[in-house]
Design a protein around this motif. Structure first.
Motif, mmCIF file in Angstrom:
data_model
loop_
_atom_site.group_PDB
_atom_site.id
_atom_site.type_symbol
_atom_site.label_atom_id
_atom_site.label_comp_id
_atom_site.label_asym_id
_atom_site.label_seq_id
_atom_site.Cartn_x
_atom_site.Cartn_y
_atom_site.Cartn_z
ATOM 1 N N GLU A 180 -64.841 -28.623 63.033
ATOM 2 C CA GLU A 180 -66.335 -28.848 62.520
ATOM 3 C C GLU A 180 -66.744 -29.232 63.825
ATOM 4 O O GLU A 180 -66.293 -30.476 64.995
ATOM 5 C CB GLU A 180 -66.524 -29.837 61.538
ATOM 6 C CG GLU A 180 -66.023 -31.327 61.813
ATOM 7 C CD GLU A 180 -66.363 -32.492 60.999
ATOM 8 O OE1 GLU A 180 -67.113 -32.045 60.176
ATOM 9 O OE2 GLU A 180 -66.138 -33.675 60.697
ATOM 10 N N ARG A 203 -66.010 -25.758 59.419
ATOM 11 C CA ARG A 203 -67.879 -25.817 59.125
ATOM 12 C C ARG A 203 -68.610 -26.003 60.677
ATOM 13 O O ARG A 203 -68.231 -26.985 61.584
ATOM 14 C CB ARG A 203 -67.963 -26.885 58.445
ATOM 15 C CG ARG A 203 -67.370 -28.386 57.925
ATOM 16 C CD ARG A 203 -67.626 -28.955 56.882
ATOM 17 N NE ARG A 203 -66.913 -30.738 57.597
ATOM 18 C CZ ARG A 203 -66.621 -31.516 56.337
ATOM 19 N NH1 ARG A 203 -66.347 -31.310 55.257
ATOM 20 N NH2 ARG A 203 -66.152 -32.447 56.722
ATOM 21 N N GLU A 204 -69.965 -25.401 60.608
ATOM 22 C CA GLU A 204 -70.610 -26.890 61.045
ATOM 23 C C GLU A 204 -70.481 -26.602 62.885
ATOM 24 O O GLU A 204 -70.656 -27.193 64.243
ATOM 25 C CB GLU A 204 -70.945 -28.051 61.315
ATOM 26 C CG GLU A 204 -71.705 -27.774 60.214
ATOM 27 C CD GLU A 204 -72.195 -29.772 59.819
ATOM 28 O OE1 GLU A 204 -72.363 -30.211 60.819
ATOM 29 O OE2 GLU A 204 -72.107 -29.541 58.369
ATOM 30 N N ASN A 205 -69.901 -25.268 63.610
ATOM 31 C CA ASN A 205 -69.363 -25.112 64.630
ATOM 32 C C ASN A 205 -70.105 -24.207 65.038
ATOM 33 O O ASN A 205 -71.177 -23.522 64.662
ATOM 34 C CB ASN A 205 -68.156 -24.216 64.567
ATOM 35 C CG ASN A 205 -67.115 -25.095 64.415
ATOM 36 O OD1 ASN A 205 -65.498 -26.140 64.751
ATOM 37 N ND2 ASN A 205 -67.034 -24.905 62.557
ATOM 38 N N PRO A 208 -75.660 -24.148 64.167
ATOM 39 C CA PRO A 208 -76.295 -23.881 62.783
ATOM 40 C C PRO A 208 -77.501 -24.569 62.922
ATOM 41 O O PRO A 208 -77.591 -24.600 63.661
ATOM 42 C CB PRO A 208 -75.001 -24.532 62.285
ATOM 43 C CG PRO A 208 -74.634 -25.741 62.746
ATOM 44 C CD PRO A 208 -74.641 -25.043 64.313
ATOM 45 N N GLY A 216 -67.231 -19.690 63.976
ATOM 46 C CA GLY A 216 -66.697 -20.820 63.284
ATOM 47 C C GLY A 216 -65.265 -20.104 63.614
ATOM 48 O O GLY A 216 -64.385 -21.189 63.736
ATOM 49 N N TYR A 233 -65.756 -21.648 54.852
ATOM 50 C CA TYR A 233 -66.517 -21.043 55.753
ATOM 51 C C TYR A 233 -68.459 -22.160 55.702
ATOM 52 O O TYR A 233 -69.359 -21.031 55.001
ATOM 53 C CB TYR A 233 -66.487 -20.104 55.745
ATOM 54 C CG TYR A 233 -67.334 -19.868 57.751
ATOM 55 C CD1 TYR A 233 -66.209 -19.815 58.378
ATOM 56 C CD2 TYR A 233 -68.527 -19.069 58.014
ATOM 57 C CE1 TYR A 233 -67.096 -18.537 60.008
ATOM 58 C CE2 TYR A 233 -69.427 -18.174 59.477
ATOM 59 C CZ TYR A 233 -67.784 -18.605 59.802
ATOM 60 O OH TYR A 233 -68.102 -18.700 61.019
ATOM 61 N N ASN A 236 -72.070 -22.703 60.161
ATOM 62 C CA ASN A 236 -71.422 -22.026 61.333
ATOM 63 C C ASN A 236 -71.992 -21.307 62.391
ATOM 64 O O ASN A 236 -73.267 -20.926 61.671
ATOM 65 C CB ASN A 236 -70.145 -21.468 61.648
ATOM 66 C CG ASN A 236 -69.071 -22.447 60.616
ATOM 67 O OD1 ASN A 236 -68.630 -23.326 61.809
ATOM 68 N ND2 ASN A 236 -68.533 -22.100 59.767
#
Length: 434
Positions: A180, A203-205, A208, A216, A233, A236
């Protein structure tokens, strides 16, 4: 340096003591006991604690006579140190937060079997803060120069440039990992085959909520036959659960079947905290980008190549810059700031770095690190910066100013002997009046 010597001494103690075995086992799920008394510590030849590892875990290790090393900051293991653990390297990361400073945490070339085991994706946390210094490294980097394999399970990675990066690897297993808030990608695979991703949360790579910035999961450079199940997922930067850039000319699934439960709960118009440096570093040319073929410009100390060592070029030809310069006369439809991308690469086993300028202005650097084979890469110009001994130019957040009409982009040989396919320009929205 002292920390490095202590670590090597501990590795030697484990090896001499016969603590290594073929892999490691963990009792229970996610290490869900306060004291990790279900762990077969004898299956690991490196046990690591950190600043906030619970005292009861340390007491358990000591009472059972297992030596351990304490992590402070920086890299835990280089390729050479991982290889020194032996043919079957088992690394156990006890519960706690491993605060990594500016680079990578573990690197391995798969010279043997490598197991990196945590106490649970909510308990063993590899974290890189960017409030003081943005971490440009990869938390766990695996290159397949050896004939071994790698397994990673039960830990969390956040705050790095890339969480897990694997290149030319076969048969890897990623299991119960949380990736993340890594700035470019949670997981990046390049020429990876026959590997699995199971039960991971990505998540949240990237960034976003602000377009297609960051990823992601990325499958680059001929990834074939990878699979996975029960992955999630969420939010992202790239909405697609699996991204295949391949120089943005199309993609194939290459028999990859990584199942993802994909959700995107951010809605348009939501306020987003923007970091211009991150946006610049993660930018990619889109379908409407302006493209200029290298062979259509002027040159000296260079040659046009039709059938060379590099893969098929976008215009059927490419330029090989030896010790001279390339001149791109680019016609821009309107003035403003643009992102500048060069597609180039090495065909001789050496990394490349040349200089680039716009309309005779400040010189910046282009970098094309050797990737193990002759292949095209995308590089943005930037100021000199290095990550793990690789030149990774720091991209100017503001982009480059281009006037309406004709402009001149000049690429001058620095290390030289580099192939160039084309240049892209991507307009930065709303930049005309800056």
């Amino acid at each position: 340096m002292i920390k490095r010597w202590i670590l090597l001494i501990i590795i030697c103690i484990f090896l001499l003591g016969g603590c290594a075995s073929e892999g490691g086992t963990v009792g229970g799920e996610n290490g869900d006991t306060a004291v990790e008394d279900k762990v077969d510590f004898g299956s690991y030849n490196l046990i690591v604690i950190t600043w906030d590892t619970p005292q009861e875990v340390i007491d358990e290790l000591e009472s059972r006579g297992y030596p351990y090393t304490k992590y402070y900051d920086g890299m835990l293991l280089s390729e050479e140190e991982t290889a020194a653990l032996g043919e079957h390297a088992g690394i156990y990361l006890c519960e706690g937060v491993y605060e990594v400073d500016a680079g990578s945490f573990i690197r391995t070339d798969c010279s043997g079997e490598v197991l990196i085991q945590g106490a649970g994706s909510d308990k063993t946390i590899l974290r890189a803060y960017d409030s003081v210094r943005k971490n440009q490294g990869v938390a766990v980097k695996v290159t397949g120069t050896g004939q071994g394999s790698v397994t990673m399970r039960d830990f969390q990675i956040s705050g790095f440039q890339v969480g897990i990066q694997m290149e030319h690897v076969t048969g890897a297993l990623l299991e119960n990992l949380l990736l993340e808030k890594n700035r470019h990608a949670g997981i990046q695979l390049n020429a990876v085959t026959g590997s699995r991703i199971d039960g991971c949360t990505i998540r949240e790579n990237g960034e976003p909520g602000y377009g297609d910035i960051g990823y992601g999961l990325m499958l680059d450079g001929e990834c074939f036959g990878n699979s996975g199940k029960e992955n999630s997922y969420l939010n992202n930067g790239n909405y697609n659960a699996v991204d295949y850039p391949c120089l943005w000319t199309g993609y194939t699934d290459n028999d990859n079947s990584i199942e993802m439960t994909a959700e995107y709960t951010l809605t348009p118009g939501m306020p987003v905290l923007r970091d211009p440096d991150v946006e610049a570093r993660n930018a990619r040319p889109g379908e409407d980008s302006l493209r200029y073929e290298a062979e259509e410009g002027g040159y000296y100390g260079a040659s046009v190549v039709e059938e060379g060592k590099m893969p098929e070029a976008s215009g059927g030809q490419y330029m090989f810059l030896a010790d001279g310069a390339l001149f791109f006369r680019v016609n821009v439809p309107k003035e403003g700031y643009y992102r500048l991308f060069a597609v180039g690469g090495s065909d001789d086993g050496n990394s490349k770095c040349d200089k680039i300028s716009v309309n005779g202005g400040q010189e910046y650097l282009l970098s094309f690190p050797w990737q193990g084979s002759a292949q095209w890469q995308l590089s943005q110009p930037g100021l000199e910066a290095w990550t793990d001994n690789v030149l990774t130019p720091e991209v100017p957040a503001e982009g480059f100013w281009f006037q309406e009409g004709e402009n001149m982009i000049t690429v001058v040989a620095n290390w030289g002997y580099c192939a160039y396919d084309c240049i892209y320009l991507e307009e930065i929205p709303g930049s005309e009046g800056r």
